[in-house]
Design an enzyme around this catalytic site. Structure first.
Site, PDB file in Angstrom:
ATOM      1  CG  ASP A   1      -9.393  19.481 -11.322  1.00  0.00           C
ATOM      2  OD1 ASP A   1      -7.808  19.126 -11.533  1.00  0.00           O
ATOM      3  OD2 ASP A   1     -10.092  18.933 -11.221  1.00  0.00           O
TER       4      ASP A   1
ATOM      5  NE  ARG B   1      -2.411   0.770   3.435  1.00  0.00           N
ATOM      6  CZ  ARG B   1      -2.374   0.326   4.451  1.00  0.00           C
ATOM      7  NH1 ARG B   1      -3.503  -0.933   4.617  1.00  0.00           N
ATOM      8  NH2 ARG B   1      -2.271   0.303   5.630  1.00  0.00           N
TER       9      ARG B   1
HETATM   10  C1  LIG Z   1     -12.195  13.701 -15.225  1.00  0.00           C
HETATM   11  C2  LIG Z   1     -12.112  14.215 -14.121  1.00  0.00           C
HETATM   12  C3  LIG Z   1     -11.898  14.756 -12.345  1.00  0.00           C
HETATM   13  C4  LIG Z   1     -12.145  13.511 -12.407  1.00  0.00           C
HETATM   14  O1  LIG Z   1     -10.704  12.173 -12.415  1.00  0.00           O
HETATM   15  P1  LIG Z   1     -11.638  10.594 -12.135  1.00  0.00           P
HETATM   16  O2  LIG Z   1     -10.393  10.202 -12.917  1.00  0.00           O
HETATM   17  O3  LIG Z   1     -12.637  10.850 -13.353  1.00  0.00           O
HETATM   18  O4  LIG Z   1     -12.232  10.741 -11.646  1.00  0.00           O
HETATM   19  C5  LIG Z   1     -11.190  15.763 -12.210  1.00  0.00           C
HETATM   20  N1  LIG Z   1     -11.067  17.255 -12.392  1.00  0.00           N
HETATM   21  C6  LIG Z   1     -11.324  17.438 -14.012  1.00  0.00           C
HETATM   22  C7  LIG Z   1     -10.939  18.731 -14.368  1.00  0.00           C
HETATM   23  C8  LIG Z   1     -11.781  16.144 -14.404  1.00  0.00           C
HETATM   24  O5  LIG Z   1     -12.148  16.535 -15.573  1.00  0.00           O
END
Ligand SMILES: *Cc1c(COP(=O)(O)O)cnc(C)c1O
Length: 398
Positions: free
Chosen positions: A189, A62
């Site tokens: 993000d 892990r």
């Molecule tokens: C797709 C996405 C996520 C989440 O990713 P997953 O791998 O689908 O959980 C987060 N932020 C943005 C901007 C995304 O486009």
């Protein structure tokens, strides 16, 4: 045996080179350029003394393996000198939820940009609210004006630049300056640009996360997430990852690593094709507006030019008002643009979207039906011909 070059932490190399050289240890891999895919839980200790002292490079499945280490080294090299550690998560959303749990506790307040990925909002409004963390959403255009939303208990700010449906471009350095003056952590993000085109940790962000499902993986065949943190934030992220037991399967770790090796050429092509298609669409009579910060006409262009070195292949368009059945006729007529969620793979995609149903700090009224396009690695002339067919079907269905 010759090693592939500096350890990848060298900042004298360009990012494209670091993506190729970082995380390679051919001597440990018996000469092979890539690491093995370590399927493993148990790690054996040679002596009781080693066991008591936890004296081992790897301690338990892990907590990582040579495969995860290689990927972490590449991400570290890509993020730049501010990066103190990289956490691995089984999806992009898990990277976001783990990050938010790392930096908040009951009684805290969180500021979240109104254009963030919708499931990120759902996590804040669901789990975080249940655990006593209050969220306030803010206008992506707020800039330094975010100061007035701070409370004494504001612990963190979450931004997404640009938002992955509406493409507004928050001013991250301005927001980070205010947040840091008040002791708050800034989370980005950074899935759209990746650290290749947006070194957010250099611009005042403390934690930069990736839905590696998208461009890092690049082939629409994994779910994966990464969390890159600076020295201030990494201990919190690292501890939370350990406490929650967040980890990912070795095959997905390997595919994410493999994706990083070709990230630079893929993104360069997505950038070129995306901008060419955006310009072509902006000139179409059926299109009212193209939402792409790389276009000179876009309200976010100045920030994009200042803070980003490229654009990816994802943007949106606003159609001139037509009935829904005409939009559906377009969607059904195109064949290269698949209808599906996600993006960042080799293939082109299109989906209709509507931010109005969930935004709270700002009103979303684009003035016509909206479509999000992912421009894949197909030839752009073929993509234009596909959309030509789509627009002909749209016209015929009105
Ligand atoms: C797709 C996405 C996520 C989440 O990713 P997953 O791998 O689908 O959980 C987060 N932020 C943005 C901007 C995304 O486009």
């Amino acid at each position: 045996m010759k090693s592939p070059g500096p350890d990848g932490k060298s900042t004298s190399q360009q990012a494209e080179t670091r993506l190729v050289t970082a995380g390679r240890d051919p001597i440990a891999q018996k000469g092979f350029v890539n690491p093995a895919v370590f399927h493993g839980s148990t790690v054996l200790y040679p002596t009781a003394d080693d066991l008591h002292a936890h004296r081992s490079e790897f301690t338990y499945g892990r907590h990582g393996s040579p495969t995860t280490r290689a990927l972490q080294d590449v991400m570290m090299a890509l993020e730049g000198p501010q990066c103190a550690g990289v956490g691995i998560a089984p999806s992009g959303l898990a990277a976001i939820s783990t990050t938010l749990l790392s930096v908040t506790k009951a009684g805290d307040h969180l500021l979240v940009c109104d254009n963030v990925y919708r499931p990120s909002r759902n996590f804040c409004n669901g789990v975080l609210a249940r655990y006593g963390v209050e969220t306030t959403y803010f206008d992506p255009a707020i800039g330094a004006g975010i100061a007035r939303l701070f409370k004494p208990n504001t612990r963190a700010v979450l931004v997404e630049a640009p938002g992955s449906q509406s493409f507004e471009m928050p001013d991250i350095p301005a927001i980070a300056e205010v947040a840091h003056a008040r002791g708050a952590i800034v989370i980005d993000d950074n899935t759209w640009a990746t650290p290749l085109f947006h070194r957010s940790l250099d611009l005042g962000v403390d934690i930069s996360m990736q839905a590696a499902t998208k461009y890092i993986g690049g082939h629409s065949d994994i779910m994966f997430g990464t969390i890159s943190a600076n020295a201030k934030a990494w201990p919190m992220v690292q501890e939370t990852i350990r406490l929650l037991g967040v980890c990912a399967g070795p095959d997905d770790v390997y595919l994410a690593l493999r994706g990083t090796r070709t990230l630079a050429v893929r993104l360069a092509q997505h950038h070129r094709s995306g901008l060419e298609m955006a310009r072509w669409l902006a000139a179409r009579p059926e299109v009212a507006r193209v939402l792409h910060p790389g276009l000179e006409s876009d309200p976010g262009h100045a920030i994009w030019k200042r803070d980003f070195t490229g654009a990816s292949g994802l943007f949106s368009i606003v159609l001139k008002p037509v009935p829904q059945k005409a939009v559906d006729a377009l969607l059904d007529a195109v064949t290269l643009f698949g209808m599906g969620y996600s993006w960042g793979g080799f293939e082109s995609l299109v989906i209709p979207f509507d931010c109005d149903s969930y935004r709270t700090a700002t009103k979303w009224s684009p003035g016509g039906p909206t479509l999000r396009l992912h421009i894949g690695l197909e030839n752009v002339d073929d993509l234009k011909a596909d959309l030509d067919r789509g627009f002909a079907a749209l016209k015929a269905a009105q």
